[in-house]
Write a protein that holds these residues in place. Structure first.
Motif, mmCIF file in Angstrom:
data_model
loop_
_atom_site.group_PDB
_atom_site.id
_atom_site.type_symbol
_atom_site.label_atom_id
_atom_site.label_comp_id
_atom_site.label_asym_id
_atom_site.label_seq_id
_atom_site.Cartn_x
_atom_site.Cartn_y
_atom_site.Cartn_z
ATOM 1 N N ASN A 1 0.922 -1.138 -0.143
ATOM 2 C CA ASN A 1 -0.137 -0.041 -0.012
ATOM 3 C C ASN A 1 1.011 1.154 -0.021
ATOM 4 N N SER A 2 0.226 2.435 -0.217
ATOM 5 C CA SER A 2 1.032 3.814 -0.464
ATOM 6 C C SER A 2 2.198 3.715 -1.040
ATOM 7 N N LEU A 3 2.177 3.197 -2.234
ATOM 8 C CA LEU A 3 3.446 2.643 -2.988
ATOM 9 C C LEU A 3 4.119 3.943 -3.394
ATOM 10 N N LYS A 4 5.477 3.974 -3.538
ATOM 11 C CA LYS A 4 6.321 5.032 -3.939
ATOM 12 C C LYS A 4 7.044 4.704 -5.064
ATOM 13 N N PRO A 5 7.588 5.831 -6.206
ATOM 14 C CA PRO A 5 8.413 5.589 -7.001
ATOM 15 C C PRO A 5 9.623 4.735 -6.446
ATOM 16 N N GLU A 6 10.046 4.770 -5.367
ATOM 17 C CA GLU A 6 11.262 4.240 -4.918
ATOM 18 C C GLU A 6 11.026 2.480 -4.562
ATOM 19 N N ASP A 7 9.753 2.536 -4.639
ATOM 20 C CA ASP A 7 9.361 0.906 -4.538
ATOM 21 C C ASP A 7 9.573 0.145 -5.924
ATOM 22 N N THR A 8 9.887 0.984 -6.978
ATOM 23 C CA THR A 8 9.949 0.066 -8.294
ATOM 24 C C THR A 8 11.250 -0.856 -8.222
ATOM 25 N N ALA A 9 10.782 -2.067 -8.533
ATOM 26 C CA ALA A 9 12.005 -3.200 -8.607
ATOM 27 C C ALA A 9 11.410 -4.474 -9.041
ATOM 28 N N ALA A 10 12.096 -5.338 -9.397
ATOM 29 C CA ALA A 10 11.946 -6.871 -9.349
ATOM 30 C C ALA A 10 11.543 -7.419 -8.001
ATOM 31 N N TYR A 11 10.324 -7.887 -7.807
ATOM 32 C CA TYR A 11 10.393 -8.417 -6.409
ATOM 33 C C TYR A 11 10.284 -9.958 -6.631
ATOM 34 N N TYR A 12 11.015 -10.759 -5.718
ATOM 35 C CA TYR A 12 11.351 -12.015 -5.620
ATOM 36 C C TYR A 12 10.827 -12.441 -4.439
ATOM 37 N N CYS A 13 9.997 -13.997 -4.550
ATOM 38 C CA CYS A 13 9.809 -14.763 -3.524
ATOM 39 C C CYS A 13 10.746 -15.933 -3.112
ATOM 40 N N ALA A 14 11.023 -15.997 -1.910
ATOM 41 C CA ALA A 14 12.096 -17.067 -1.733
ATOM 42 C C ALA A 14 11.699 -17.826 -0.234
#
Length: 127
Positions: A86-99
């Motif tokens: 929630n409340s996403l910011k431009p700096e949250d831009t990334a590839a997200y990985y589950c592990a």
């Protein structure tokens, strides 16, 4: 063996929300840590969130940059872990990985203790 498949990434405006899913197969993940990490271009991989449960107790931890905005959860019946953002910011831009970390007995934040990884899903937050 554990297979992890992420989904739910996409493009969203700043202030918006996304929910990422990580479907696990091959082994039940009822007793080990499931984490989310992210990596932006030119940056190191960053810890986002982890969940581990022991019996009926869940242990959670979040990276400082996402505390109060992101929430990790799981659906035991579906063998799926979620990351509500929630409340996403431009700096949250990334590839997200589950592990998955199958060899530790704590909710670890160290990427080096995770032995199975998904292929990643892209999250892009526009300003």
């Amino acid at each position: 063996q554990v297979q992890l498949v992420e989904s739910g990434g996409g493009l969203v405006q700043a202030g918006g929300s996304l929910r990422l899913s990580c479907a696990a197969s091959g082994r039940t993940f009822s007793t080990y840590s499931m984490g989310w990490f992210r990596q932006a271009p030119g940056k190191e991989r960053e810890f986002v969130a982890v969940i581990r449960w022991s019996g009926s107790t869940s242990y959670l931890s979040y990276g400082d940059s996402v505390k109060g905005r992101f929430a990790i959860s799981r659906d035991k019946a579906k063998n799926t872990v979620y990351l509500q953002m929630n409340s996403l910011k431009p700096e949250d831009t990334a590839a997200y990985y589950c592990a998955a970390a199958t060899g530790v007995v704590r909710a670890t934040v160290s990427e080096y203790e995770y032995d199975y990884w998904g292929q990643g899903t892209q999250v892009t937050v526009s300003s």
